[in-house]
Write an enzyme that holds these catalytic residues in place. Structure first.
Site, short mmCIF file in Angstrom:
data_model
loop_
_atom_site.label_atom_id
_atom_site.label_comp_id
_atom_site.label_asym_id
_atom_site.label_seq_id
_atom_site.Cartn_x
_atom_site.Cartn_y
_atom_site.Cartn_z
N ILE A 103 20.21 9.22 -18.94
CA ILE A 103 18.90 8.91 -19.50
C ILE A 103 18.77 9.71 -20.80
CG2 ILE A 103 16.40 9.12 -19.14
CD1 ILE A 103 17.13 9.05 -16.05
N TYR A 136 5.98 20.88 2.96
CA TYR A 136 6.95 21.71 2.27
C TYR A 136 7.21 22.93 3.15
CZ TYR A 136 8.85 22.83 -2.38
OH TYR A 136 9.67 23.05 -3.47
#
Lengths: 513, 513
Positions: free
Chosen positions: B222, B425
Site C-alpha cells: 500500500i 482486551y
C-alpha cells in the site's frame, strides 16, 4: 422464445436432489428470469423478446439443494445465474447469446425464511431469497427492523442487496448494506463458505466475506446472511422544506452533511421533479383545498418562490421522541439560513413514499410511447452542482443531435448525503412515437449521459451496480492492474466459469478458452 | 545475526532507481525490521536473536521506486515484506527460516507526506508510511483529524492500519479504519492498483480496494490512501464511573450500546486493571491529597464499594458543546440505574491516556523477569461475561498445570462496543525467573487462552490481525472452501509469492512448488 438447450445430464444429476416442481421450462417463467428492469429489457419483453433466455429455471428450497445444483453445474458444463427479485437495472440477468452452454436460472425466492432472531445481540440469520417486504414484516413482529429500504424493497431480496452492494433510503440511521451485514454463507465452485461464529467486528486477514459484497452473482450463490437488527423507532416523523432553487437546496444539504448526525432520510428533488410530484398529488377537498390554495399563494406571492425554480427537500426523522425533536430543530434552524420554507409533514411523507412507486411509472408511460428510466452516481460535494448541470445538458444535446421529437424530460434528486459527497439520481424520458429504433437512441443518450457523469467526477454507480450495462465503463475508472485483479480473482475462484460472468466480455471469452 | 543472503541481481536491477542511502545491511536495522512486539520476539531480541531476519532493508521515497522494487523482486526471485511502524503483535514480520530466497524489508516510513487536503469535501490523500502522530499533527494544523487512534498511534502507520484492518479508540465517533478509508493505491505483482476518482460511496462490482483491507502485506504494498477528514471537535471532555463489580459495569455497557449514539470512547476496566491503574496514579499532594482521601473513604465506606471488586469505566466525549452535554447526561443518567458513581474527569483522562503507555510497560517488566502481553477478541454481548471468566480461568489453569511460580496476572477491559457485541482486551503476565523455557511456557499459556476464546464464541482477533501467530486458528473459524478462496486468491494475485505469505505455512509451501 428460443427452445431450451439440452441440459439432460445436469438434470439427471439433480434427479434425487430436486422434486419435479422445482424445475421448469415454462416460456413465461424463462422469459421473466432473463431480464431486469432496464428500458431496453422491458421494451424487448413488450416486443421481440430476447435472443437468449435461461434454458431452465430451478427453485432450490434449502442449502443442500443449492450445493447439489452447483456441483451438478460444475460436473456437467452448465452456467448458473442466481435470481432474486429480478429488479436490477444493470442488465445483470441478460443472457449472453455467445454462451454455448445451457443457462440455468437459480431462483432463490423459495429460500425466504428467517432462520433465527437473536433479540439480545440484535442479529438475525435470514435466507437470501427473502424479499424486503417479507423481512420487514417478519422482523416488525419482534419489534425490529434491519433498516434497509431501497426503492425496490417490495421485491428485491437480501441476496440481491448483498450482491449489488445496495443502499437504503434510511442509510443515515441504519447504514448501507455493507454496514448491516455481519456474515454471509455462499455456495461457490470451490465449496461452501461459512463461519463457525458471528462476531460484531474482527480482523482475520484476507476476508472472503468482503469479496462477496458487490460480486453480482459472479463468485457463487449467497444462501443466507446474518444481519444487524435495530429496534423499531419510538418515533417517526416526516417533514419537508421548500428552497428557492437547486443551488440553495444543495447548499443546505452540504451544510447538513457537516453535522455529526443526520435525519434517517434527507432528499432534495430538483424543480422539474418537484413539479412532477405536484401533478401526482391527490387533489385536496374542502378546507384542505382552501389551506392548500392559501399556502400556494403565500409561497409564490409574498415569499417570492418562483414555481419554475423552486425545489423541495423531504425528511424522515426516526429515533426517540427527544432525538426526533432535536433533529427537527437542527434541520429547521439550518433552513432559515438558506431561506427554506417549511412544506409540512404530509408533503414530506408523500415525497418519501412516492419513490417506491416512481420506479413503476416507467412501465406505465412506456404504454404511451415514452421511454424513461433512472440512473445514479455519487460525487464529491464540490462537483455536485456541476455534474447535475453537465449531465442534464449532455442529455439535451444528445436528444437534439438525434432530431428526436419534443424535449426530453431530465430531472434529478440528491438521495444520499455523506461527509464527503452525495448520491445524485437522474430520471430521463423522451417521447418515442415514430422514432425508428427508439431503444437504440435511448441507449445512445444514456451512454452519453454516463460518459458525462464520469467526466464530471462521478462514479459509475452509487448502488445499482455494474451488471452488463456498465461494464464498458469499468476500464475508465480502474487501472489495468486493478482490472487484472478482478479477472484473475474470478478465474481463480470460479475456474470453470459456472457463475454469470462479471468480466468484460472479451476478456471473459479469452479467459474461458 | 545471520549474514545477508546474496541479492546482487535484485540490487543491480535497482541501481538506477535507488540511491545508496536507500539500501542497508546494517545488523541493528535488519534486526529491528525482522520482528514486531510479541513477547517472544522481544525476548529473542534481548537474548539469542532470530534464525532469520531480513537480508536487506530498502527505503523507497516515492511510488515509482516502490514499483521498481516490486518489479525487481519479481524478476530476481526475492521476497518483499512491507514495513511500517513495526508495532504488530502477530509475528507478521517474523522471517520464515525455510524461505530460501533473499528477504527484503521495504521500509515505507520515508513515504510519509500528506499529498493533498481537500477541506470542503473533507478528504486527504496521505502516503502509507506516515505515522499516526505525524498525521494527527499535520491535519490538526488545518483543523482536521482522521479520528483514528489505536493504542500504537505514536508509531503505527496508515499503511499498517489498512493492512491489519485496525480499530481506533474513538471508533464510536469516527468509525474503524474500513469506514475512514475511501481509496487505496497499491503496488502489486500484477501492477499498480489505482483509481481515477474518489467518491463517497459506490457499487462497482468486484472491488479490489476491499481485498486490501486486512491483507497483512500479502497482496502488495500500500503506497497511499485517501481518507475521510473530520473537523476537530469543538469540545472534548473526559469522564469516569465506578461500578460495584464487572457484571454491573458490563450491564451498563450493554445498555449504552442500545442507544442511537455513544461517546467517542467508552472503556470498562476490570478490578485488577483498576487496582493497577491506582498504583500507577501519580501521588496527590496537599488539598488534592485530602480530597482524594475523602473520596476514597466515601467510595469504600458509605457507598459500599469493595476495593477487590469495583471496576471503572472511562469516557471521552467529543462534539459540539451541546452534544457533549447531552452525551454526559445520557451516560450519567444511565449510570444511576446501575449504581454507578462518578469518578470525575481527571480519572477518565488518565484512564484513556494510560492506554498509550501500557503497551510499553511490557518492555519494562521484562527487565524484571516478568513476561506479559495483551491479546484481544470480539464477542456477542450475551457471551461476553462468560468469555471473560473462562479465559481468565483457562490462563490460571494453564499456569498452575505448569507449576510456574506465584500467580499469573490476568486482567481484561472492554474497549469497544457495538450494537451486537464488544471487544475484550486481555492482559496477562507471569513471573518467569528460573523458569526453563519461559517463553515456550508463555506461548503455551497464550495458546490455551486463545483456544478458550474461540470455544467461548470469540473471534480470532478484533483488530490486531492474524499474522503468523494466529494462522493455526484460521481453520477453526473458516470452512475449507473459505480457506481455499484465500489460498487461490493469493496465488492468483501474487503468482510468484513476492509478498510475505499469509497462507497457512504448509499450504503455502505446497502452493509455491
Amino acid at each position: 422464445m428460443p427452445e431450451p438447450r439440452d441440459a439432460s445430464s445436469f438434470l439427471a444429476a439433480l434427479a434425487s436432489a430436486l422434486q419435479p416442481s422445482q424445475v421448469t421450462t415454462d416460456d413465461a417463467i424463462r422469459l421473466r428470469h432473463g431480464h431486469g428492469h432496464t428500458v431496453s429489457e422491458i421494451n424487448a419483453v413488450r416486443s421481440n423478446g430476447f435472443p437468449r433466455v435461461p434454458d431452465y429455471v430451478v427453485y432450490p428450497e434449502d442449502e443442500q439443494q443449492v450445493i447439489a445444483i452447483v456441483r451438478a453445474a460444475a460436473d456437467n458444463g452448465v452456467v448458473l445465474m442466481p435470481y432474486g427479485g429480478g429488479t436490477n437495472v444493470t442488465e445483470a440477468l441478460r443472457c449472453l447469446p455467445y454462451e454455448e452452454r445451457p443457462i440455468i436460472s437459480v431462483d432463490m425466492t423459495r429460500m425466504d425464511r428467517i432462520e433465527w432472531i437473536d433479540p439480545v445481540n440484535r442479529m438475525a440469520k435470514i435466507q437470501a431469497g427473502a424479499a424486503g417486504r417479507l423481512i420487514q414484516s417478519a422482523l416488525a413482529q419482534h419489534g425490529f427492523t434491519m433498516g434497509h429500504e431501497p426503492d425496490s424493497v417490495e421485491f428485491s431480496t437480501l441476496g440481491g442487496w448483498i450482491a449489488t452492494n445496495a443502499s437504503g433510503m434510511k442509510k443515515n440511521r441504519y447504514g448501507n448494506i455493507e454496514d448491516i451485514v455481519l456474515d454471509v454463507t455462499v455456495v461457490s465452485a470451490l465449496g461452501k463458505l461459512e463461519r463457525a461464529q458471528v462476531v460484531p467486528r474482527e480482523s482475520i486477514g484476507l476476508d472472503p466475506k468482503l469479496w462477496v459484497i458487490g460480486s453480482e452473482g459472479s463468485l457463487g450463490i449467497i444462501t443466507s446472511a446474518v444481519v444487524k437488527l435495530f429496534p423499531l423507532p419510538e418515533e417517526r416523523r416526516y417533514g419537508s422544506l421548500l428552497f428557492h432553487n437547486f443551488e440553495r437546496g444543495l447548499a443546505f444539504m452540504f451544510e447538513l452533511a457537516q453535522k455529526d448526525s443526520y435525519p434517517a432520510s434527507v432528499r432534495l428533488v430538483d424543480n422539474l421533479q418537484f413539479q412532477f410530484g405536484q401533478v401526482l398529488k391527490p387533489e385536496s377537498k374542502g378546507a384542505k383545498k382552501m389551506k392548500s390554495k392559501v399556502e400556494k399563494w403565500l409561497v409564490t406571492g409574498p415569499l417570492g418562490f418562483d414555481p419554475s425554480q423552486m425545489v423541495a427537500i423531504t425528511f424522515v426523522f426516526e429515533g426517540t421522541k427527544e432525538d426526533v425533536e432535536r433533529q427537527e430543530k437542527m434541520v429547521y434552524d439550518l433552513a432559515k439560513k438558506h431561506k427554506g420554507f417549511k412544506g409540512g409533514e404530509a408533503n414530506g411523507k408523500r415525497g418519501y413514499t412516492l419513490t417506491f412507486g416512481i420506479a413503476y411509472i416507467r412501465d406505465f408511460v412506456l404504454q404511451h410511447n415514452i421511454l424513461g428510466e433512472s440512473f445514479e452516481t455519487s460525487v464529491p460535494w464540490t462537483q455536485a452542482q456541476d455534474l447535475a448541470d453537465r449531465v442534464k445538458a449532455a442529455i439535451y444535446k444528445a436528444h437534439k443531435d438525434r432530431n428526436l421529437p419534443g424535449n426530453p424530460f431530465v430531472s434529478c434528486r440528491v438521495t444520499q448525503i455523506y461527509e464527503t459527497g452525495c448520491c445524485i439520481y437522474f430520471y430521463m424520458a423522451f417521447y418515442a412515437k415514430g422514432v425508428p429504433d427508439a431503444v437504440g437512441a435511448y441507449h445512445e443518450i444514456e451512454t452519453a449521459a454516463r460518459k458525462e457523469v464520469l467526466a464530471a467526477g462521478g462514479s459509475i454507480s452509487h448502488h445499482h451496480g455494474v451488471g452488463k450495462l456498465r461494464l464498458p465503463f469499468v476500464s475508465d475508472i480502474m487501472s489495468p492492474a486493478m482490472r487484472a485483479w478482478r479477472d484473475q480473482m474470478k478465474c481463480a475462484l470460479d475456474p470453470q466459469s459456472v457463475f454469470a460472468p462479471q468480466l468484460p466480455l472479451e476478456e471473459h471469452a479469452e479467459a474461458a478458452v
